[in-house]
Scaffold this motif. Structure first.
Motif, PDB file in Angstrom:
ATOM      1  N   VAL A 116     -15.585   6.204  73.479  1.00  0.00           N
ATOM      2  CA  VAL A 116     -16.512   7.046  74.298  1.00  0.00           C
ATOM      3  C   VAL A 116     -15.732   6.777  75.963  1.00  0.00           C
ATOM      4  O   VAL A 116     -15.633   7.683  76.689  1.00  0.00           O
ATOM      5  N   MET A 117     -15.537   5.468  75.938  1.00  0.00           N
ATOM      6  CA  MET A 117     -15.031   5.389  77.501  1.00  0.00           C
ATOM      7  C   MET A 117     -13.556   5.886  77.600  1.00  0.00           C
ATOM      8  O   MET A 117     -13.085   5.668  78.873  1.00  0.00           O
ATOM      9  N   LEU A 118     -12.769   6.422  76.576  1.00  0.00           N
ATOM     10  CA  LEU A 118     -11.605   6.972  76.891  1.00  0.00           C
ATOM     11  C   LEU A 118     -11.681   8.191  77.615  1.00  0.00           C
ATOM     12  O   LEU A 118     -10.555   8.696  78.292  1.00  0.00           O
ATOM     13  N   GLY A 119     -12.964   8.742  77.621  1.00  0.00           N
ATOM     14  CA  GLY A 119     -13.031  10.258  78.263  1.00  0.00           C
ATOM     15  C   GLY A 119     -12.972  10.151  79.936  1.00  0.00           C
ATOM     16  O   GLY A 119     -13.017   8.851  80.198  1.00  0.00           O
ATOM     17  N   GLY A 120     -12.763  11.272  80.402  1.00  0.00           N
ATOM     18  CA  GLY A 120     -12.731  11.164  81.818  1.00  0.00           C
ATOM     19  C   GLY A 120     -12.693  12.674  82.216  1.00  0.00           C
ATOM     20  O   GLY A 120     -12.674  13.758  81.587  1.00  0.00           O
ATOM     21  N   ALA A 121     -13.315  12.942  83.474  1.00  0.00           N
ATOM     22  CA  ALA A 121     -13.716  14.116  83.980  1.00  0.00           C
ATOM     23  C   ALA A 121     -12.132  14.914  84.499  1.00  0.00           C
ATOM     24  O   ALA A 121     -11.997  16.051  84.383  1.00  0.00           O
ATOM     25  N   SER A 122     -11.324  14.313  84.667  1.00  0.00           N
ATOM     26  CA  SER A 122     -10.009  14.573  85.076  1.00  0.00           C
ATOM     27  C   SER A 122      -8.937  14.021  84.366  1.00  0.00           C
ATOM     28  O   SER A 122      -8.983  13.185  83.743  1.00  0.00           O
ATOM     29  N   PRO A 123      -7.511  14.677  84.416  1.00  0.00           N
ATOM     30  CA  PRO A 123      -6.654  14.069  83.689  1.00  0.00           C
ATOM     31  C   PRO A 123      -6.334  12.473  84.239  1.00  0.00           C
ATOM     32  O   PRO A 123      -5.789  11.630  83.551  1.00  0.00           O
ATOM     33  N   ARG A 124      -6.625  12.517  85.635  1.00  0.00           N
ATOM     34  CA  ARG A 124      -6.124  11.231  86.090  1.00  0.00           C
ATOM     35  C   ARG A 124      -7.016  10.231  85.748  1.00  0.00           C
ATOM     36  O   ARG A 124      -6.583   9.087  85.410  1.00  0.00           O
ATOM     37  N   GLN A 125      -8.253  10.572  85.816  1.00  0.00           N
ATOM     38  CA  GLN A 125      -9.466   9.590  85.140  1.00  0.00           C
ATOM     39  C   GLN A 125      -9.262   9.204  83.741  1.00  0.00           C
ATOM     40  O   GLN A 125      -9.071   8.097  83.268  1.00  0.00           O
ATOM     41  N   GLN A 126      -8.841  10.183  82.876  1.00  0.00           N
ATOM     42  CA  GLN A 126      -8.575  10.157  81.395  1.00  0.00           C
ATOM     43  C   GLN A 126      -7.333   8.995  81.448  1.00  0.00           C
ATOM     44  O   GLN A 126      -7.300   8.203  80.409  1.00  0.00           O
ATOM     45  N   ARG A 127      -6.306   9.249  82.186  1.00  0.00           N
ATOM     46  CA  ARG A 127      -5.092   8.461  82.062  1.00  0.00           C
ATOM     47  C   ARG A 127      -5.401   7.085  82.351  1.00  0.00           C
ATOM     48  O   ARG A 127      -5.042   6.046  81.787  1.00  0.00           O
ATOM     49  N   ASN A 128      -6.286   6.834  83.375  1.00  0.00           N
ATOM     50  CA  ASN A 128      -6.833   5.531  83.874  1.00  0.00           C
ATOM     51  C   ASN A 128      -7.683   4.793  82.862  1.00  0.00           C
ATOM     52  O   ASN A 128      -7.380   3.736  82.478  1.00  0.00           O
ATOM     53  N   ASN A 129      -8.406   5.362  82.412  1.00  0.00           N
ATOM     54  CA  ASN A 129      -9.313   5.040  81.197  1.00  0.00           C
ATOM     55  C   ASN A 129      -8.442   4.703  79.921  1.00  0.00           C
ATOM     56  O   ASN A 129      -8.638   3.477  79.326  1.00  0.00           O
ATOM     57  N   TYR A 130      -7.418   5.389  79.507  1.00  0.00           N
ATOM     58  CA  TYR A 130      -6.506   5.117  78.516  1.00  0.00           C
ATOM     59  C   TYR A 130      -6.031   3.880  78.675  1.00  0.00           C
ATOM     60  O   TYR A 130      -5.919   3.088  77.863  1.00  0.00           O
ATOM     61  N   LEU A 131      -5.371   3.635  79.792  1.00  0.00           N
ATOM     62  CA  LEU A 131      -4.556   2.477  80.115  1.00  0.00           C
ATOM     63  C   LEU A 131      -5.438   1.250  80.181  1.00  0.00           C
ATOM     64  O   LEU A 131      -5.060   0.221  79.553  1.00  0.00           O
ATOM     65  N   LYS A 132      -6.632   1.425  80.777  1.00  0.00           N
ATOM     66  CA  LYS A 132      -7.582   0.273  80.487  1.00  0.00           C
ATOM     67  C   LYS A 132      -8.046  -0.066  79.385  1.00  0.00           C
ATOM     68  O   LYS A 132      -8.002  -1.248  79.116  1.00  0.00           O
ATOM     69  N   VAL A 133      -8.353   0.763  78.708  1.00  0.00           N
ATOM     70  CA  VAL A 133      -9.060   0.317  77.260  1.00  0.00           C
ATOM     71  C   VAL A 133      -7.927  -0.224  76.345  1.00  0.00           C
ATOM     72  O   VAL A 133      -7.920  -1.218  75.680  1.00  0.00           O
ATOM     73  N   TYR A 134      -6.715   0.499  76.465  1.00  0.00           N
ATOM     74  CA  TYR A 134      -5.587  -0.054  75.249  1.00  0.00           C
ATOM     75  C   TYR A 134      -5.202  -1.186  75.931  1.00  0.00           C
ATOM     76  O   TYR A 134      -4.405  -2.152  74.979  1.00  0.00           O
ATOM     77  N   SER A 135      -5.097  -1.470  77.018  1.00  0.00           N
ATOM     78  CA  SER A 135      -4.324  -2.849  77.565  1.00  0.00           C
ATOM     79  C   SER A 135      -5.582  -4.112  77.690  1.00  0.00           C
ATOM     80  O   SER A 135      -4.899  -5.079  77.990  1.00  0.00           O
ATOM     81  N   LEU A 136      -6.665  -3.824  77.009  1.00  0.00           N
ATOM     82  CA  LEU A 136      -7.670  -4.874  77.289  1.00  0.00           C
ATOM     83  C   LEU A 136      -7.468  -6.186  76.764  1.00  0.00           C
ATOM     84  O   LEU A 136      -7.271  -7.097  77.409  1.00  0.00           O
ATOM     85  N   LEU A 137      -6.807  -5.986  75.265  1.00  0.00           N
ATOM     86  CA  LEU A 137      -6.359  -7.434  74.594  1.00  0.00           C
ATOM     87  C   LEU A 137      -5.188  -7.940  75.589  1.00  0.00           C
ATOM     88  O   LEU A 137      -5.090  -9.302  75.587  1.00  0.00           O
ATOM     89  N   ALA A 138      -4.320  -7.214  75.662  1.00  0.00           N
ATOM     90  CA  ALA A 138      -2.884  -7.774  76.657  1.00  0.00           C
ATOM     91  C   ALA A 138      -3.363  -8.264  77.733  1.00  0.00           C
ATOM     92  O   ALA A 138      -2.981  -9.498  78.035  1.00  0.00           O
ATOM     93  N   GLN A 139      -4.393  -8.020  78.560  1.00  0.00           N
ATOM     94  CA  GLN A 139      -4.975  -8.659  79.557  1.00  0.00           C
ATOM     95  C   GLN A 139      -5.504  -9.952  79.278  1.00  0.00           C
ATOM     96  O   GLN A 139      -5.323 -10.924  80.017  1.00  0.00           O
TER      97      GLN A 139
END
Ligand code: ATP
Ligand code: MG
Length: 311
Positions: A116-139
């Motif tokens: 659900v958190m991967l969604g976003g209103a704009s492509p920019r938001q979607q991209r940021n959410n994508y990176l944030k979610v997928y990089s969680l464990l790496a962080q």
């Protein structure tokens, strides 16, 4: 520090068994090892910690689910080190350290919440959410990189968001597979899907003006043939064709093969101690031990042949 994911979409191919044994072997050689159980079935967790103990001490607050929840509930990623446990029994048998982050059945819901958190209103938001979610464990792992030599991630039999976040965090991945039709079928698919993930992630991270997301490059160390039927010191004929087929896939295959032996792997008496640390009391048990030692050595050799991301 080296981070290795053990993956295969196919269930029951020996992922958890391999994770537990290579982790224990490395720890017995003095290495500091952290195992992360990303599978809601929690088989790795229960290889080292009794269900009663887990229920009493860890279920509520000390699992990877609670760690992900610090993000999904409050957007404040907690320190991963608060979720690490040192299982007593196995640590009495190793010179190094073998720690674990437990799993929880509720991790299934985390995948849905992250989706659900991967969604976003704009492509920019979607991209940021994508990176944030997928990089969680790496962080999370970046915060403990000085404390361990190896982090080994036991992935569930799927390619959902949590599995992908494991791969994003990884320097390497290993694919255990049974040499049979269904198990070999998916191997080139895994390779393809990992490449797609890497491409997507790196394309997004390049575009992101915020440079906190570095590019990823998890390398496939190879396929480990597991549960191989051995007769007269050789794989049985029906499996040889699948082993040969794997070699044609242009994917690295480990030299060592892990033989099928239910009584040694499944019914092994002592709880909390992986097979590789048990005393072998017959010829077959000796062979099993030898194979597990060899697979660990092969992993180390493969890893050392490569430029390192986390030193
Ligand atoms: N070489 C082997 N010979 C015989 N049995 C094995 C061997 N390796 C693992 N097993 C047994 O096979 C079963 C499945 O192994 P394991 O749990 O490691 O697979 P998995 O890929 O992690 O499964 P899942 O996809 O459900 O997480 C277990 O009961 C395990 O003890
Ligand atoms: Mg498993």
């Amino acid at each position: 520090m080296k981070i290795v994911s053990i993956i295969n979409y196919k269930g029951g191919v020996g992922k958890t068994t391999l994770t537990a044994n290579i982790g224990a072997k490395l720890a017995s050689e003095g290495k500091r090892v952290l195992l992360i159980d990303l599978d809601p079935q929690a088989s790795l967790t229960f290889s080292f910690i009794s269900v009663d103990n887990w229920k009493e001490k860890y279920q509520e607050e000390k699992t990877i689910k609670s760690w992900y929840e610090s993000f999904t509930d409050r957007r404040e990623l907690r320190n991963l080190s608060d979720f690490i446990i040192t299982p007593e029994k196995v640590n009495k048998k190793v010179d190094g350290k073998l720690d674990i982050i437990c799993s929880h059945l509720g991790l299934i819901n985390i995948d849905l919440e992250l989706a659900v958190m991967l969604g976003g209103a704009s492509p920019r938001q979607q991209r940021n959410n994508y990176l944030k979610v997928y990089s969680l464990l790496a962080q999370g792992i970046a915060g403990i990189h000085k404390e361990y030599d190896f982090v080994i991630i036991d992935c569930p039999p799927n390619f959902n968001i949590v599995t992908k976040s494991g791969l994003v965090a990884s320097d390497f991945y290993i694919v255990p597979a049974k040499p049979d039709y269904l198990s070999t079928l998916g191997i080139d698919q895994i390779d393809k899907h990992v490449k797609e993930l890497v491409n997507d992630y790196n394309n997004y991270s390049i575009q992101d003006e915020n440079v906190e997301y570095s590019k990823i490059n998890p390398k496939m160390l190879g396929v480990v043939s597991t549960m191989v039927g051995i007769k007269n010191d050789k794989p049985i004929i029906s499996q040889q064709q699948y082993i040969s087929k794997m070699k044609l896939l242009d994917i690295p295959v480990f030299q060592v093969k892990l033989r099928d032996n239910k009584s040694i792997y499944s019914d092994a008496g002592e709880f909390g101690i992986p097979v590789v640390l048990k005393k072998a009391n017959n010829k077959t048990a000796n062979m099993v031990n030898l194979e597990l030692n060899k697979v660990t050595l092969e992993i180390l050799n493969k890893i050392s042949g490569r430029d390192k991301k986390h030193e």
